[in-house]
Design an enzyme around this catalytic site. Structure first.
Site, short mmCIF file in Angstrom:
data_model
loop_
_atom_site.label_atom_id
_atom_site.label_comp_id
_atom_site.label_asym_id
_atom_site.label_seq_id
_atom_site.Cartn_x
_atom_site.Cartn_y
_atom_site.Cartn_z
CG ASP A 106 -0.24 -0.11 2.53
OD1 ASP A 106 0.99 -0.33 2.54
OD2 ASP A 106 -0.91 0.03 3.57
CE LYS A 157 0.50 0.75 13.06
NZ LYS A 157 1.40 0.12 12.11
CG ASP A 217 0.29 5.13 4.32
OD1 ASP A 217 -0.89 4.90 4.62
OD2 ASP A 217 0.97 5.98 4.92
#
Ligand code: GDD
Ligand code: MG
Length: 361
Positions: A106, A157, A217
């Site tokens: 992506d 993250k 992305d």
């Protein structure tokens, strides 16, 4: 060199665009997203690509087939249940006997794969991870490196108070095949949360290849719109922007001479733009569409075979295939799935997401 592209994600943040269309097939400049990626790899000499899917995505295989048309050989791997990013690559191990590329499916980037491969070889790295700067790393994998580019920490993250750099994992890796021995077979396993931290703990040579090449992305509708703005304004060096007239019109399209273009537009094959239509900002219209007279379209992506009725307005919105806006409709900040009809005079609340096949207004 061979490559594995990870195309197994669910793409929930792009719903309802991805209700019937896999994320890899979402059009970018009227061409399936994955085609841009495959052609980019082919330009850098990659001849064989495995598409790692976590569930059957028939539309991908029907379109790309054996890959010959795109200058590559394609293999399709389908997981019985999602294997995670690293597990999906382990699943392709039998074809991976030399250093190979892995791509998140992506990402749209101008990254120079050839230069990255050269860097990987010079460093004699076990793994090289492409890095790119972002404003907010919290939704990415944060990567700390030393002055030689060797990676000291990979933190997926990160929380706001854990941010030590703006460089993140750009979702392209070069791996030596023996790295795969650390991934358990047929098990859900993650590069980001498991394999990379493990390799670093063992002191393996894991390098970051920093690049300022265009990178984004396409995870969310806003990023998808931004990608089109960027591409039509020439920010990627792989896609020339429209000339001074601001418009690229594909074969068979007809744009009425009274239509006004203030910005940049791409009009797909066999589409018509009627009298006194206003196209503003970044507008991409797919093939076989019709825009009725005096409609205004501003910052919008419209897929194929969609009709925009006269005097309707579409702003900061994305419309999937086969939609129909009757006349005098107002669509702002919204996303329409396939086959949506908005009846005459219909006004959607900003932020609407309309499911495929609905009739609204
Ligand atoms: N085959 C397969 N199987 N593919 C998968 C699976 C799976 O089980 N899970 C995810 N993928 C694919 C997705 O389709 C996507 O192309 C890629 O792996 C990464 O997964 P995402 O779900 O998009 O992860 P992310 O965007 O939260 O984070 C990743 O990308 C960031 C860059 O955009 C991570 O790699 C981050 O570290 C990175 O910064
Ligand atoms: Mg992603």
């Amino acid at each position: 060199m061979k490559a594995v592209i990870l195309v197994g994600g669910k793409a929930t943040r792009l719903l309802p665009l991805t209700s019937n269309t896999p994320k890899a097939m979402v059009p970018v400049l009227n061409t399936p997203f994955l085609e841009h990626v495959i052609r980019h790899l082919s330009q850098h000499g990659v001849a064989e690509i495995t598409l790692a899917q976590s569930h059957q995505q028939q539309a991908i295989e029907s379109y790309f087939q054996d890959g010959k048309r795109f200058g590559v050989r394609l293999n399709y791997n389908i997981e019985n249940s999602p294997l995670g990013t690293a597990g999906a690559v382990k699943n392709a191990e039998k074809c991976l006997t030399e250093a190979f590329l892995v791509l998140n499916g992506d990402i749209f980037t101008d990254l120079d794969f050839s230069a990255m491969i050269e860097f990987h070889r010079q460093q004699e790295a076990k793994a090289t991870i492409a890095l790119t700067p972002v404003d907010d790393p919290t939704s990415y994998g944060l990567v700390d490196t030393n002055s030689q580019g060797r990676i000291s920490r990979f933190l997926e993250k990160p929380k706001a108070d854990e941010i030590t750099t703006n460089m993140i994992n750009a979702g392209t890796y070069i791996l030596e095949p023996d790295v795969l021995t650390h991934i358990p077979p047929e098990t859900n396993f993650s590069f980001e949360r498991e394999l990379f931290p493990f390799l670093l703990e063992r002191g393996e040579a894991v390098y970051g290849y920093s690049s300022s090449a265009y990178w984004t992305d396409i995870g969310t509708p806003q990023k998808y719109l931004q990608l089109h703005r960027d591409l039509l304004s020439g920010q990627s060096n792989r896609y020339p922007p429209p000339s001074s007239a601001g418009i690229i019109a594909n074969k068979g399209s007809r744009i009425h001479p009274t239509a006004e273009i203030e910005g940049r537009a791409l009009i797909g094959a066999n589409s018509t733009v009627g009298e006194r239509v206003k196209l503003r900002g970044t507008v991409v219209i797919g093939s076989d569409c019709a825009v009725g007279e005096e409609a205004t379209i501003e910052d919008a992506i419209i897929w194929q075979n969609t009709r925009i009725g006269s005097k309707s307005t579409v702003r900061n919105s994305i419309l999937a295939d086969n939609c129909c806006l009757e006349s005098n409709c107002v669509i702002k900040d919204s996303i329409l799935g396939d086959n949506v009809t908005v009846v005459s005079g219909g006004q959607l609340k900003p932020g609407s997401k309309i499911q495929p096949g609905e009739v609204v207004g």
